[in-house]
Design a protein around this motif. Structure first.
Motif, PDB file in Angstrom:
ATOM      1  N   SER A  25      27.239  -4.239 -39.006  1.00  0.00           N
ATOM      2  CA  SER A  25      27.641  -4.002 -37.628  1.00  0.00           C
ATOM      3  C   SER A  25      29.025  -3.368 -37.574  1.00  0.00           C
ATOM      4  O   SER A  25      29.919  -3.731 -38.339  1.00  0.00           O
ATOM      5  CB  SER A  25      27.652  -5.325 -36.860  1.00  0.00           C
TER       6      SER A  25
ATOM      7  N   HIS B 284      31.275  -3.929 -35.562  1.00  0.00           N
ATOM      8  CA  HIS B 284      32.257  -4.805 -34.916  1.00  0.00           C
ATOM      9  C   HIS B 284      32.285  -6.177 -35.586  1.00  0.00           C
ATOM     10  O   HIS B 284      31.338  -6.579 -36.261  1.00  0.00           O
ATOM     11  CB  HIS B 284      31.920  -4.985 -33.427  1.00  0.00           C
TER      12      HIS B 284
ATOM     13  N   ALA C 188      33.067   2.389 -26.970  1.00  0.00           N
ATOM     14  CA  ALA C 188      33.394   3.375 -28.011  1.00  0.00           C
ATOM     15  C   ALA C 188      34.774   4.015 -27.820  1.00  0.00           C
ATOM     16  O   ALA C 188      35.509   4.196 -28.797  1.00  0.00           O
ATOM     17  CB  ALA C 188      32.304   4.440 -28.083  1.00  0.00           C
TER      18      ALA C 188
ATOM     19  N   SER D  33      32.445   1.012 -31.484  1.00  0.00           N
ATOM     20  CA  SER D  33      31.476   2.075 -31.214  1.00  0.00           C
ATOM     21  C   SER D  33      30.151   1.581 -30.670  1.00  0.00           C
ATOM     22  O   SER D  33      29.415   2.349 -30.035  1.00  0.00           O
ATOM     23  CB  SER D  33      31.232   2.881 -32.493  1.00  0.00           C
ATOM     24  N   ASP D  34      29.806   0.301 -30.904  1.00  0.00           N
ATOM     25  CA  ASP D  34      28.449  -0.138 -30.572  1.00  0.00           C
ATOM     26  C   ASP D  34      28.357  -1.056 -29.366  1.00  0.00           C
ATOM     27  O   ASP D  34      27.292  -1.580 -29.072  1.00  0.00           O
ATOM     28  CB  ASP D  34      27.823  -0.846 -31.776  1.00  0.00           C
TER      29      ASP D  34
ATOM     30  N   PHE E 131      26.092  -6.211 -27.717  1.00  0.00           N
ATOM     31  CA  PHE E 131      26.049  -5.369 -28.907  1.00  0.00           C
ATOM     32  C   PHE E 131      24.628  -5.294 -29.450  1.00  0.00           C
ATOM     33  O   PHE E 131      23.837  -6.240 -29.287  1.00  0.00           O
ATOM     34  CB  PHE E 131      27.003  -5.932 -29.974  1.00  0.00           C
ATOM     35  N   PRO E 132      24.274  -4.191 -30.120  1.00  0.00           N
ATOM     36  CA  PRO E 132      22.893  -4.022 -30.594  1.00  0.00           C
ATOM     37  C   PRO E 132      22.418  -5.093 -31.563  1.00  0.00           C
ATOM     38  O   PRO E 132      21.214  -5.343 -31.663  1.00  0.00           O
ATOM     39  CB  PRO E 132      22.932  -2.646 -31.275  1.00  0.00           C
ATOM     40  N   ASN E 133      23.332  -5.736 -32.283  1.00  0.00           N
ATOM     41  CA  ASN E 133      22.910  -6.790 -33.222  1.00  0.00           C
ATOM     42  C   ASN E 133      22.633  -8.121 -32.530  1.00  0.00           C
ATOM     43  O   ASN E 133      22.304  -9.113 -33.183  1.00  0.00           O
ATOM     44  CB  ASN E 133      23.954  -6.980 -34.325  1.00  0.00           C
TER      45      ASN E 133
END
Length: 248
Positions: A2, A4, A136, A141-142, A160-162
């Motif tokens: 990730s 972050h 970002a 960025s995510d 966040f995408p995760n």
């Protein structure tokens, strides 16, 4: 891996009040604790290898004093802009946490201590959020900041995408009035809440978008399964209360 990392900054012991560092190419400070907490935030930055001037943004999840309490001091120390949702911005400007409808006896007792009605130093926001805000431009960025009302009208969360989400006080963990102390991963209602129905919608919306680990202002982190159990309990509690009122 990730892009972050989330670092918890303990403002009060055993998870009773948390701030966070959101670390990407540059750090973002998420919430600033009660008044007088700036040294703890700056010390956490130093432990992670950052100078105050490295901070790209100070993100306020909502207007309550345990989240805005040191915003002005952290802003002075870092020179970073402060971001808050438009519906909570005026309270930040005044250093006032605003109204706090209690959710039960815990909130009412906490109000009697006078702690929730503390004033913070007024802090002028530099960025008033009124739509989704990508992180970002601030070195993460995510991430994206979303309006997730209910705890206060202007509550926001960073997703966040995760599956990580910084969710303010939409839900808390622990056993004390504020949260924390023990059973930090057990989801429960915060002592104050503006609109329980909106909270359920906001939490459900985050889960539907893939949120799996909730970093919260008191206790936590909370896993998605625990948050789903918490949401499932709420309608039954509401029905019980309404039935009890009718019976009385």
């Amino acid at each position: 891996m990730s892009p972050h990392r989330i670092v918890t900054v303990p403002i009060l012991p055993r998870g009773m009040v948390n701030s966070f560092l959101l670390i990407g190419e540059r750090p973002v400070v998420v919430d600033t604790g009660v008044p007088g907490s700036a040294p703890k935030v700056l010390a956490a930055l130093a432990r992670e290898g950052f100078a105050p001037g490295d901070v790209s943004l100070i993100l306020i999840t909502h207007r309550h004093v345990d989240h805005i309490g040191s915003a002005a001091a952290v802003k002075r120390a870092t020179g970073a802009p402060v971001a808050v949702h438009a519906l909570d911005a005026e309270w930040l400007r005044k250093g006032d946490g605003g109204t706090r409808p209690p959710t039960g006896w815990g909130g009412r007792l906490l109000d009697l201590t006078g702690l929730p009605s503390q004033r913070a130093a007024p802090c002028a926001p530099d960025l008033v959020i009124d739509r989704d805000l990508p992180l970002a431009p601030y070195g993460v960025s995510d991430g994206v900041v979303l309006h997730t009302p209910g705890h206060t009208p202007g509550s926001i969360s960073a997703l966040f995408p995760n599956g990580d989400v910084l969710a303010g006080d939409l839900v808390i963990g622990g056993i004390s009035f504020l949260g924390g102390i023990a059973r930090l991963g057990h989801a429960r209602k915060p002592p104050f809440e503006d609109d329980p129905g909106a909270v359920r919608q906001s939490l459900t919306g985050l889960l539907d978008r893939g949120a799996s680990r909730f970093f919260v202002g008191h206790g936590g982190p909370l896993m998605a399964r625990e948050v789903r159990r918490y949401i499932a309990r709420e309608p039954r509690l509401g029905i019980f209360k309404r039935a009890a009122i009718r019976a009385a």
